[in-house]
Design a protein around this motif. Structure first.
Motif, PDB file in Angstrom:
ATOM      1  N   SER A 105       0.827  -1.207   0.000  1.00  0.00           N
ATOM      2  CA  SER A 105       0.000   0.000   0.000  1.00  0.00           C
ATOM      3  C   SER A 105       0.862   1.258   0.000  1.00  0.00           C
ATOM      4  N   LYS A 106       1.909   1.273   0.812  1.00  0.00           N
ATOM      5  CA  LYS A 106       2.780   2.446   0.872  1.00  0.00           C
ATOM      6  C   LYS A 106       3.538   2.653  -0.431  1.00  0.00           C
ATOM      7  N   LEU A 107       4.006   1.590  -1.020  1.00  0.00           N
ATOM      8  CA  LEU A 107       4.703   1.697  -2.306  1.00  0.00           C
ATOM      9  C   LEU A 107       3.758   2.198  -3.394  1.00  0.00           C
ATOM     10  N   THR A 108       2.504   1.770  -3.347  1.00  0.00           N
ATOM     11  CA  THR A 108       1.504   2.234  -4.312  1.00  0.00           C
ATOM     12  C   THR A 108       1.230   3.726  -4.132  1.00  0.00           C
ATOM     13  N   GLN A 109       1.084   4.160  -2.871  1.00  0.00           N
ATOM     14  CA  GLN A 109       0.860   5.576  -2.596  1.00  0.00           C
ATOM     15  C   GLN A 109       2.001   6.444  -3.109  1.00  0.00           C
TER      16      GLN A 109
ATOM     17  N   ARG B  93      13.631  -1.737  -4.225  1.00  0.00           N
ATOM     18  CA  ARG B  93      14.970  -1.336  -4.659  1.00  0.00           C
ATOM     19  C   ARG B  93      14.965   0.096  -5.188  1.00  0.00           C
ATOM     20  N   GLN B  94      13.945   0.442  -5.966  1.00  0.00           N
ATOM     21  CA  GLN B  94      13.860   1.804  -6.490  1.00  0.00           C
ATOM     22  C   GLN B  94      13.712   2.814  -5.354  1.00  0.00           C
ATOM     23  N   PHE B  95      12.857   2.494  -4.395  1.00  0.00           N
ATOM     24  CA  PHE B  95      12.665   3.374  -3.238  1.00  0.00           C
ATOM     25  C   PHE B  95      13.981   3.548  -2.478  1.00  0.00           C
ATOM     26  N   GLN B  96      14.689   2.442  -2.247  1.00  0.00           N
ATOM     27  CA  GLN B  96      15.948   2.508  -1.505  1.00  0.00           C
ATOM     28  C   GLN B  96      16.975   3.367  -2.243  1.00  0.00           C
TER      29      GLN B  96
END
Length: 378
Positions: free
Chosen positions: A20-24, A47-50
């Motif tokens: 859910s957080k990654l989608t947001q 990985r992209q977020f990191q």
């Protein structure tokens, strides 16, 4: 919380929350209902977020990644913000507040997304200037005022200009400066082990060599842990120790490892991420100097300097640099790390880099040219 770890193949409510957080954040297309599974799409999004947030891009959600994911959901105005002693608020909304106040001319220190005492002081100064109660809480009235007074011209990183000026005023001489040396791991935590070496022992020895040289130049030095100590402080504890010491600089010592035995080289890290305006200006300068001095004096592969948001780099108030001095799993790097003469060369490189942080551009020497003798007799 430190043992938290979610990875490929895991399922359950926590994975649903991560998805859910990654989608947001726009990193995962999760519009269709499905199982709460940590699949390859989630791993790629993590990985992209990191990468974007200055974390190690493993694709695994550990305690640090989970915390930063939670911080990323906040937007300025979503919640009241104020300084909470011992448990400061952190998040993207704090970053937005720090930037807004800094652009309006108020000194928040480094833009790091942590609502510390300095941010509280800057907020109270802002409130006094516009006629609001100076309570240090960013609520509806303060949000509105910040919106009305948004500067026409933004950017310019005023906090970096302040840091550079503070460095200039500190003077170019090393005597009287305070440096914290942080040998990584310690106690039962030996770090990476390979080729007959363990990381904790290597960096303990290197820290002692750096400490001896700095002390000889008149620098007050502190170690986050002593040689042979049973202690293995966490990053937050090490950062708090450095802050309490009033240090001007911190150097954290580590060696790296990899499953591929061909991986080799030295890298340095300073506070920052892909978010514009978050990098520590002096930290970036310091990391570059350490990197170049080590590369110029050794044959280690140059893996360059990189921004990271690791806790030690984020929570230290002074410029802090982490060095990953070679790969203990590489035969060539390990042979160098085992050599006392090599450690002497690296210690001198780091001490020279510390001096070069304070030298005005017109007096700075070429990379690899300064020697410890020049500092000790200068």
């Amino acid at each position: 919380m430190t043992s938290l770890r979610y990875q490929l193949g895991d399922t359950g409510p926590a994975i649903a929350e991560i998805r859910s957080k990654l989608t947001q954040l726009g990193l995962l297309d999760d519009t269709a209902p499905g199982p709460s599974t940590f699949d390859e799409d989630v791993a790629q999004a993590v990985r992209q977020f990191q990468q974007e947030r200055g974390l190690t891009a493993t694709g695994v959600v550990d305690a640090t990644t989970y915390r930063v994911l939670d911080e990323a959901r906040w937007r300025l105005g979503d919640r009241l913000l104020s300084y909470v002693v011992g448990n400061p608020q952190a998040g993207d909304d704090v970053i937005a507040l720090q930037r807004r106040l800094s652009e309006l001319g108020f000194d928040v220190g480094r833009v790091d997304g942590v609502f510390g005492a300095r941010v509280g002081d800057a907020l109270r100064d802002f409130q006094r200037n516009i006629g609001l109660p100076a309570d240090g809480t960013c609520g509806p009235s303060t949000f509105k005022a910040l919106g009305r007074l948004a500067p026409i011209v933004t950017g310019g990183r005023p906090e970096s200009l302040r840091a550079v000026e503070a460095l200039r005023q500190a003077g170019k001489r090393l005597p009287g400066k305070v440096v914290v040396i942080d040998p990584g791991h310690g106690g039962p935590d030996r770090g990476h082990r390979a080729n007959g070496l363990d990381e904790a022992a290597v960096v303990e020895d290197l820290a002692a060599r750096i400490e001896g040289r700095l002390t000889a130049t008149g620098v007050q030095t502190y170690l986050t842990r002593g040689p042979g100590s049973d202690a293995s402080p966490g990053e937050a504890e090490r950062a708090a120790f450095a802050n309490d010491s009033g240090a001007n600089l911190l150097i954290s010592l580590h060696v790296d490892a990899h499953a591929n035995p061909h991986a080799s080289g030295v890298a340095t890290y300073f506070y920052g991420s892909r978010e514009p305006g978050t990098a520590s200006a002096i930290g970036e300068q310091f990391a570059g100097l350490v990197q170049r001095e080590i590369v110029a004096r050794t044959d280690l592969v140059d893996c360059r300097a990189h921004p990271k948001t690791w806790d030690l780099l984020r929570h230290t108030r002074m410029a802090a640099v982490r060095v990953e001095l070679g790969y203990i799993t590489n035969d060539g790097d390990a042979a160098r790390l085992a050599d006392p003469d090599f450690r002497d060369v690296v210690a001198e490189a780091i001490v020279v880099a510390i001096q070069r942080v304070y030298l005005p551009s017109g007096e700075d020497a070429a990379t690899g040219a300064l020697r410890f003798h020049d500092l000790a007799t200068g």
